[in-house]
Motif scaffolding. Sequence first.
Motif, PDB file in Angstrom:
ATOM      1  N   GLN A  26       1.058  -1.081   0.028  1.00 28.11           N
ATOM      2  CA  GLN A  26       0.046  -0.128   0.084  1.00 28.11           C
ATOM      3  C   GLN A  26       0.660   1.247  -0.027  1.00 28.11           C
ATOM      4  N   PRO A  27       1.093   2.105  -1.186  1.00 26.25           N
ATOM      5  CA  PRO A  27       1.842   3.293  -0.921  1.00 26.25           C
ATOM      6  C   PRO A  27       1.642   4.087  -0.039  1.00 26.25           C
ATOM      7  N   ILE A  28       2.414   5.003   0.281  1.00 22.48           N
ATOM      8  CA  ILE A  28       2.182   5.915   1.280  1.00 22.48           C
ATOM      9  C   ILE A  28       2.595   7.436   0.460  1.00 22.48           C
ATOM     10  N   PRO A  29       1.435   8.110   0.641  1.00 24.00           N
ATOM     11  CA  PRO A  29       1.644   9.425  -0.199  1.00 24.00           C
ATOM     12  C   PRO A  29       2.704  10.232   0.639  1.00 24.00           C
ATOM     13  N   GLN A  30       3.319  11.388   0.222  1.00 29.39           N
ATOM     14  CA  GLN A  30       3.890  12.240   0.870  1.00 29.39           C
ATOM     15  C   GLN A  30       3.297  13.376   1.480  1.00 29.39           C
ATOM     16  N   ASP A  31       3.335  13.502   2.705  1.00 31.60           N
ATOM     17  CA  ASP A  31       2.794  14.274   3.519  1.00 31.60           C
ATOM     18  C   ASP A  31       3.288  15.910   3.624  1.00 31.60           C
ATOM     19  N   ASP A  32       2.726  16.704   2.839  1.00 30.03           N
ATOM     20  CA  ASP A  32       3.160  18.169   2.802  1.00 30.03           C
ATOM     21  C   ASP A  32       2.273  18.996   3.747  1.00 30.03           C
ATOM     22  N   GLY A  33       1.494  18.282   4.449  1.00 30.08           N
ATOM     23  CA  GLY A  33       0.769  19.401   5.501  1.00 30.08           C
ATOM     24  C   GLY A  33      -0.543  19.631   5.027  1.00 30.08           C
ATOM     25  N   GLU A  34      -1.452  20.135   5.329  1.00 31.95           N
ATOM     26  CA  GLU A  34      -2.724  20.585   5.005  1.00 31.95           C
ATOM     27  C   GLU A  34      -2.688  21.623   3.890  1.00 31.95           C
ATOM     28  N   HIS A  35      -1.945  22.612   4.228  1.00 33.36           N
ATOM     29  CA  HIS A  35      -1.709  23.842   3.637  1.00 33.36           C
ATOM     30  C   HIS A  35      -0.359  24.394   3.224  1.00 33.36           C
ATOM     31  N   PRO A  36       0.323  23.439   2.113  1.00 33.10           N
ATOM     32  CA  PRO A  36       1.592  23.680   2.186  1.00 33.10           C
ATOM     33  C   PRO A  36       1.931  25.137   1.335  1.00 33.10           C
ATOM     34  N   VAL A  37       3.141  25.847   2.097  1.00 36.40           N
ATOM     35  CA  VAL A  37       3.283  27.122   1.526  1.00 36.40           C
ATOM     36  C   VAL A  37       3.784  27.041  -0.144  1.00 36.40           C
ATOM     37  N   VAL A  38       4.450  26.258  -0.459  1.00 34.64           N
ATOM     38  CA  VAL A  38       4.795  25.859  -1.802  1.00 34.64           C
ATOM     39  C   VAL A  38       4.702  24.595  -2.144  1.00 34.64           C
ATOM     40  N   ALA A  39       3.776  24.379  -2.798  1.00 34.95           N
ATOM     41  CA  ALA A  39       3.512  23.064  -3.187  1.00 34.95           C
ATOM     42  C   ALA A  39       4.386  22.666  -4.489  1.00 34.95           C
ATOM     43  N   ILE A  40       5.149  21.383  -4.520  1.00 35.46           N
ATOM     44  CA  ILE A  40       5.878  21.257  -5.370  1.00 35.46           C
ATOM     45  C   ILE A  40       5.078  20.178  -6.347  1.00 35.46           C
ATOM     46  N   ALA A  41       5.424  20.517  -7.690  1.00 33.86           N
ATOM     47  CA  ALA A  41       4.526  19.944  -8.570  1.00 33.86           C
ATOM     48  C   ALA A  41       5.326  18.668  -9.215  1.00 33.86           C
ATOM     49  N   TYR A  42       5.251  17.448  -8.270  1.00 29.90           N
ATOM     50  CA  TYR A  42       5.743  16.437  -8.736  1.00 29.90           C
ATOM     51  C   TYR A  42       5.092  15.785  -9.864  1.00 29.90           C
ATOM     52  N   SER A  43       5.806  15.045 -10.699  1.00 26.46           N
ATOM     53  CA  SER A  43       5.301  14.213 -11.839  1.00 26.46           C
ATOM     54  C   SER A  43       4.537  12.864 -11.264  1.00 26.46           C
ATOM     55  N   PRO A  44       3.676  12.543 -11.973  1.00 29.01           N
ATOM     56  CA  PRO A  44       2.811  11.288 -11.503  1.00 29.01           C
ATOM     57  C   PRO A  44       3.867  10.172 -11.291  1.00 29.01           C
ATOM     58  N   ARG A  45       4.635   9.984 -12.275  1.00 28.59           N
ATOM     59  CA  ARG A  45       5.902   9.105 -12.299  1.00 28.59           C
ATOM     60  C   ARG A  45       6.706   9.031 -10.839  1.00 28.59           C
ATOM     61  N   PHE A  46       7.020  10.398 -10.670  1.00 27.61           N
ATOM     62  CA  PHE A  46       7.944  10.618  -9.457  1.00 27.61           C
ATOM     63  C   PHE A  46       7.082  10.430  -7.971  1.00 27.61           C
ATOM     64  N   ARG A  47       6.056  10.615  -8.084  1.00 28.44           N
ATOM     65  CA  ARG A  47       4.910  10.654  -6.786  1.00 28.44           C
ATOM     66  C   ARG A  47       4.651   9.033  -6.601  1.00 28.44           C
ATOM     67  N   GLU A  48       4.638   8.395  -7.583  1.00 29.95           N
ATOM     68  CA  GLU A  48       4.207   6.880  -7.376  1.00 29.95           C
ATOM     69  C   GLU A  48       5.405   6.226  -6.877  1.00 29.95           C
ATOM     70  N   VAL A  49       6.798   6.383  -7.633  1.00 30.84           N
ATOM     71  CA  VAL A  49       7.831   5.854  -7.418  1.00 30.84           C
ATOM     72  C   VAL A  49       8.142   6.026  -5.721  1.00 30.84           C
ATOM     73  N   PHE A  50       7.997   7.211  -5.533  1.00 32.54           N
ATOM     74  CA  PHE A  50       8.539   7.466  -3.990  1.00 32.54           C
ATOM     75  C   PHE A  50       7.270   7.222  -2.943  1.00 32.54           C
ATOM     76  N   ASP A  51       6.120   7.233  -3.267  1.00 34.07           N
ATOM     77  CA  ASP A  51       5.099   6.758  -2.433  1.00 34.07           C
ATOM     78  C   ASP A  51       5.191   5.052  -2.268  1.00 34.07           C
ATOM     79  N   TYR A  52       5.984   4.595  -3.198  1.00 37.46           N
ATOM     80  CA  TYR A  52       6.172   2.891  -3.143  1.00 37.46           C
ATOM     81  C   TYR A  52       7.519   2.886  -2.080  1.00 37.46           C
ATOM     82  N   PHE A  53       8.434   3.841  -2.552  1.00 40.25           N
ATOM     83  CA  PHE A  53       9.500   3.589  -1.795  1.00 40.25           C
ATOM     84  C   PHE A  53       9.206   3.970  -0.232  1.00 40.25           C
TER      85      PHE A  53
END
Length: 324
Positions: A26-53
């Motif tokens: 079960q992948p674990i999403p990155q937790d940037d908080g409810e209201h991140p000051v500057v949200a990073i625009a991760y690509s879908p691939r980047f987000r998925e790989v690191f969620d699984y990592f």
Amino acid sequence: MSDSDSDDWGDEWLPYSERIEWSDVQPIPQDDGEHPVVAIAYSPRFREVFDYFRAVLARKEKSQRVLELTADALRLNPANYTVWQYRRDVLRALDSDLYDELEYLGNVIRDNAKNYQVWHHRRVIVEMLNDPTKELELTSIALQRDNKNYHAWQHRQWAIKTFDLFEDELTFVDRLIAEDIRNNSAWNQRFFVLKHFGFTPEVVQREIQYTMNRIRVVKNNESAWNYLGGILRYGGDEAVNQRADVLAFCEELYTSGVRSPYLMAFLIDLYKEQCLEQANTNESEALARKVYGLCSDMSKKHDVIRRKYWQHVADNLKSKLSEK
């Protein structure tokens, strides 16, 4: 973040969420908080790989599939310390073939030659193998692409010092200096080698002549002048004996019309040292006048940006002479 190397992944790359063998994770999403000051625009691939990592890291899984996952993560972010550290943990747990890891790292370094984490991982693997046989060749290739690559030089010095690989290093450095006489990194490496072997009288004489010959080719070469100064400082009694020849060499260049600021700074240092050694003599006064004249020329013509420094050098000499 975008996939800067997306063309290298190929159409056959399959998202982890679509891989049957990863269905138990079960992948674990990155937790940037409810209201991140500057949200990073991760690509879908980047987000998925690191969620699984993050998921395998949380469950402390060490397996071949995790090793492959770390390779994907490092393609996306080769500077991620946590991924490199966990990859090392997995390699140890699996008792993997570390020579395969060296081959893998060779490819990674080719594309990330200025990445500290890559070189650090390489060092750890070499230490685990206790085998440096590929390191000089690897760093030589990296330096062919960028002969001032700090990380490659640092790794090379570490390998040479740790495994006593000094024997042929002067030949290597000679080639680099011949290719680029202003390569400060190569001059620094030459000094690194000399410090290991020691400043014997023969070495000091050889290096002074070597450097003066290189300066004759390019008079305004800061690297060579700094190296010559280092030999005189660390060369012991033999360097003291050679100072007259070095001074004559410098005066010959100056008399011929050379006005390199590095030559003039070198003359200032030599004259100032002699002046203080012969204080309260006619010779000392003549030397002091030379220092003041050179400092004036440096501050007004040849090194104006540091004019206050050269004024300070002259004032400092006057102060020291008044105390004697």
